[in-house]
Design a protein around this motif. Structure first.
Motif, PDB file in Angstrom:
ATOM      1  N   VAL A 225       0.766  -1.221   0.036  1.00  0.00           N
ATOM      2  CA  VAL A 225       0.242  -0.582   0.293  1.00  0.00           C
ATOM      3  C   VAL A 225       0.735   1.119  -0.092  1.00  0.00           C
ATOM      4  O   VAL A 225       0.530   2.358  -0.393  1.00  0.00           O
ATOM      5  N   LEU A 226       2.231   1.255   0.898  1.00  0.00           N
ATOM      6  CA  LEU A 226       2.896   2.144   1.060  1.00  0.00           C
ATOM      7  C   LEU A 226       3.846   2.604  -0.393  1.00  0.00           C
ATOM      8  O   LEU A 226       4.186   3.921  -0.808  1.00  0.00           O
ATOM      9  N   ARG A 227       3.677   1.576  -1.028  1.00  0.00           N
ATOM     10  CA  ARG A 227       4.551   1.873  -2.587  1.00  0.00           C
ATOM     11  C   ARG A 227       3.135   2.420  -3.950  1.00  0.00           C
ATOM     12  O   ARG A 227       3.060   2.329  -4.835  1.00  0.00           O
ATOM     13  N   MET A 228       2.075   2.226  -3.404  1.00  0.00           N
ATOM     14  CA  MET A 228       0.896   2.724  -4.367  1.00  0.00           C
ATOM     15  C   MET A 228       0.749   3.934  -4.311  1.00  0.00           C
ATOM     16  O   MET A 228       1.578   5.293  -4.015  1.00  0.00           O
ATOM     17  N   LYS A 229       0.994   4.789  -5.915  1.00  0.00           N
ATOM     18  CA  LYS A 229       1.376   6.228  -6.355  1.00  0.00           C
ATOM     19  C   LYS A 229       0.072   7.172  -6.378  1.00  0.00           C
ATOM     20  O   LYS A 229       0.013   7.482  -5.860  1.00  0.00           O
ATOM     21  N   SER A 230      -0.429   6.003  -6.487  1.00  0.00           N
ATOM     22  CA  SER A 230      -2.235   5.950  -6.832  1.00  0.00           C
ATOM     23  C   SER A 230      -3.445   6.900  -5.051  1.00  0.00           C
ATOM     24  O   SER A 230      -3.170   5.617  -4.084  1.00  0.00           O
ATOM     25  N   THR A 231      -3.650   7.714  -4.232  1.00  0.00           N
ATOM     26  CA  THR A 231      -3.972   8.327  -3.558  1.00  0.00           C
ATOM     27  C   THR A 231      -5.558   7.423  -3.084  1.00  0.00           C
ATOM     28  O   THR A 231      -5.631   6.823  -2.041  1.00  0.00           O
ATOM     29  N   ALA A 232      -6.817   7.672  -3.984  1.00  0.00           N
ATOM     30  CA  ALA A 232      -7.258   6.683  -4.103  1.00  0.00           C
ATOM     31  C   ALA A 232      -7.450   5.165  -3.798  1.00  0.00           C
ATOM     32  O   ALA A 232      -8.046   4.502  -3.377  1.00  0.00           O
ATOM     33  N   ALA A 233      -6.621   4.472  -4.438  1.00  0.00           N
ATOM     34  CA  ALA A 233      -6.167   3.502  -4.224  1.00  0.00           C
ATOM     35  C   ALA A 233      -5.701   2.626  -2.772  1.00  0.00           C
ATOM     36  O   ALA A 233      -5.880   1.609  -2.200  1.00  0.00           O
ATOM     37  N   ARG A 234      -4.737   3.958  -2.848  1.00  0.00           N
ATOM     38  CA  ARG A 234      -4.237   3.460  -0.647  1.00  0.00           C
ATOM     39  C   ARG A 234      -5.420   3.559  -0.006  1.00  0.00           C
ATOM     40  O   ARG A 234      -5.922   3.276   1.381  1.00  0.00           O
ATOM     41  N   LYS A 235      -6.362   4.550  -0.375  1.00  0.00           N
ATOM     42  CA  LYS A 235      -6.904   4.951   0.449  1.00  0.00           C
ATOM     43  C   LYS A 235      -7.816   3.258   1.254  1.00  0.00           C
ATOM     44  O   LYS A 235      -8.757   3.532   1.986  1.00  0.00           O
ATOM     45  N   LYS A 236      -8.269   3.659  -0.158  1.00  0.00           N
ATOM     46  CA  LYS A 236      -9.686   2.607  -0.487  1.00  0.00           C
ATOM     47  C   LYS A 236      -8.924   0.740   0.498  1.00  0.00           C
ATOM     48  O   LYS A 236      -9.898   0.357   0.773  1.00  0.00           O
ATOM     49  N   ALA A 237      -7.126   0.872  -0.160  1.00  0.00           N
ATOM     50  CA  ALA A 237      -6.996  -0.707   0.427  1.00  0.00           C
ATOM     51  C   ALA A 237      -6.994  -0.597   2.272  1.00  0.00           C
ATOM     52  O   ALA A 237      -6.701  -1.194   2.728  1.00  0.00           O
ATOM     53  N   PHE A 238      -6.240   1.126   2.820  1.00  0.00           N
ATOM     54  CA  PHE A 238      -6.796   0.988   3.937  1.00  0.00           C
ATOM     55  C   PHE A 238      -8.132   1.033   4.602  1.00  0.00           C
ATOM     56  O   PHE A 238      -7.921   0.330   5.751  1.00  0.00           O
ATOM     57  N   ALA A 239      -8.880   1.219   3.591  1.00  0.00           N
ATOM     58  CA  ALA A 239     -10.641   1.207   4.549  1.00  0.00           C
ATOM     59  C   ALA A 239     -10.984  -0.127   5.113  1.00  0.00           C
ATOM     60  O   ALA A 239     -11.087  -0.701   5.728  1.00  0.00           O
ATOM     61  N   THR A 240     -10.583  -0.656   3.271  1.00  0.00           N
ATOM     62  CA  THR A 240     -10.963  -2.604   3.227  1.00  0.00           C
ATOM     63  C   THR A 240      -9.986  -3.351   4.574  1.00  0.00           C
ATOM     64  O   THR A 240     -10.348  -3.855   5.968  1.00  0.00           O
ATOM     65  N   CYS A 241      -9.082  -2.577   4.916  1.00  0.00           N
ATOM     66  CA  CYS A 241      -8.006  -3.693   6.091  1.00  0.00           C
ATOM     67  C   CYS A 241      -7.916  -2.864   7.627  1.00  0.00           C
ATOM     68  O   CYS A 241      -7.941  -3.729   8.068  1.00  0.00           O
ATOM     69  N   SER A 242      -8.215  -1.885   7.923  1.00  0.00           N
ATOM     70  CA  SER A 242      -8.330  -1.194   8.760  1.00  0.00           C
ATOM     71  C   SER A 242      -9.897  -2.185   9.566  1.00  0.00           C
ATOM     72  O   SER A 242      -9.749  -2.304  10.167  1.00  0.00           O
ATOM     73  N   SER A 243     -10.661  -2.318   8.641  1.00  0.00           N
ATOM     74  CA  SER A 243     -12.285  -2.954   8.779  1.00  0.00           C
ATOM     75  C   SER A 243     -11.646  -4.359  10.082  1.00  0.00           C
ATOM     76  O   SER A 243     -12.342  -4.848  10.514  1.00  0.00           O
ATOM     77  N   HIS A 244     -11.187  -4.867   9.104  1.00  0.00           N
ATOM     78  CA  HIS A 244     -10.241  -6.509   9.212  1.00  0.00           C
ATOM     79  C   HIS A 244      -9.673  -6.315   9.933  1.00  0.00           C
ATOM     80  O   HIS A 244      -9.452  -7.200  11.808  1.00  0.00           O
ATOM     81  N   LEU A 245      -8.532  -5.888  10.674  1.00  0.00           N
ATOM     82  CA  LEU A 245      -7.287  -5.439  11.495  1.00  0.00           C
ATOM     83  C   LEU A 245      -8.125  -4.742  13.087  1.00  0.00           C
ATOM     84  O   LEU A 245      -8.592  -5.515  13.974  1.00  0.00           O
TER      85      LEU A 245
END
Length: 313
Positions: A225-245
């Motif tokens: 996620v930290l290597r992703m250049k797209s801010t939107a993609a990074r936010k989507k990944a963080f949102a999905t994973c934070s729920s699971h965590l």
């Protein structure tokens, strides 16, 4: 009120979580409301995943299994607790006690491995999106789900059978609101050091190994996620994973406290509160966490409401 001495020779006595003071009556009402909300929330989650074709993916199939486990976990404990409280009884038969231990360990252990499978699913989706249909195919998803249920069932069967095989020659009063192996072992009058060691080994296998897989998966996800250049993609990944965590942290934290924390650092009151948290409160949080922060689930709910209710208005 049932006399404990009438049933001590045959049945176990559950002290329970509440007494009949106004404050505890209010708390009992809250717990019952939370349990019913959990049942409805998880049932709705399963229904939406079954009804909406867009949710027919491995991630949501695993989520439906999580909801099913949460429904069964609460249903194996809260109805008996509520019945005892409302009827003024405290007894539970050895068979009923063994069933509670078996179901609790089966569902709790199964959920540990299921959460690890969900972490692997997120790892493949984020780190290898193009290979996702191959690496996370339907067959593998079914194997992981079946394996979670089987491993939990084997653990539950062994520990329930071993726990009830001990002689209980003194008090049969369990200072808890349901039959849980550590609480029951406090009453055994035979030497149980070997069994406690065995239980500790089971905890390592059922808790720490899945937790290690989850942490490894999310470490790789975080790096990707930290290597992703797209801010939107990074936010989507963080949102999905934070729920699971959030789900993982709540579930594993309380289980590790109960089954792996030394007895000298715990009290019976603390054990009751922690047990109430992962048997009553965590199951109601799972559908909330996954639905509130998930556009697909909210979209499926909106379509379901429009189809079954709004069109009749």
């Amino acid at each position: 009120m049932e006399d404990a001495n009438d049933t001590t020779e045959i049945n176990f006595i559950l002290v329970g979580l509440f007494n009949h003071t106004p404050t505890h009556v209010f708390l009992f009402s809250m717990v019952l409301m939370i349990f019913l909300t959990s049942l409805m929330g998880n049932a709705l989650m399963i229904l939406l995943i079954h009804e909406d074709p867009q949710l027919h993916t491995p991630m949501y199939f695993l989520l439906s299994q999580l909801s099913l486990m949460d429904m069964m976990l609460g249903s194996s404990i809260v109805p008996k607790m509520a019945t005892n409280y409302l009827m003024g009884t405290k007894s539970i038969s050895p068979a009923g006690c063994g069933t509670q231990i078996f179901l609790f360990l089966t569902l709790g252990g199964g959920e540990c491995f299921l959460l690890a499978a969900m972490a692997y699913d997120r790892y493949v989706a984020i780190c290898h999106p193009l290979r996702y249909p191959i690496l996370m195919n339907q067959k593998l998803c079914l194997h992981m789900t079946t394996g979670s249920w089987l491993l939990g069932g084997v653990d539950g069967l062994i520990q329930a059978g071993a726990t009830l095989s001990f002689p209980y020659c003194h008090s049969r009063e369990i200072n808890h609101f349901f039959c849980e192996a550590p609480s029951l072992m406090r009453l055994a009058c035979a030497e149980n050091i070997f069994f406690e060691f065995f239980m500790y080994v089971c905890c390592i296998l059922m808790l720490l190994i899945p937790l290690s897989l989850i942490l490894a998966s999310y470490s790789l996800i975080l790096a990707a996620v930290l290597r992703m250049k797209s801010t939107a993609a990074r936010k989507k990944a963080f949102a999905t994973c934070s729920s699971h965590l959030a789900v993982v942290g709540l579930f594993y934290g309380t289980l590790i406290f109960t089954y792996m924390w030394p007895k000298s650092y715990r009290s019976v009151a603390h054990d009751k509160v922690v047990s109430a948290f992962y048997t009553i409160f965590t199951p109601v949080l799972n559908p909330l966490i996954y639905s509130v922060r998930n556009k697909d689930v909210k979209g499926a709910l909106r379509k379901w409401l429009e189809k079954h209710f709004l069109q009749h208005l």
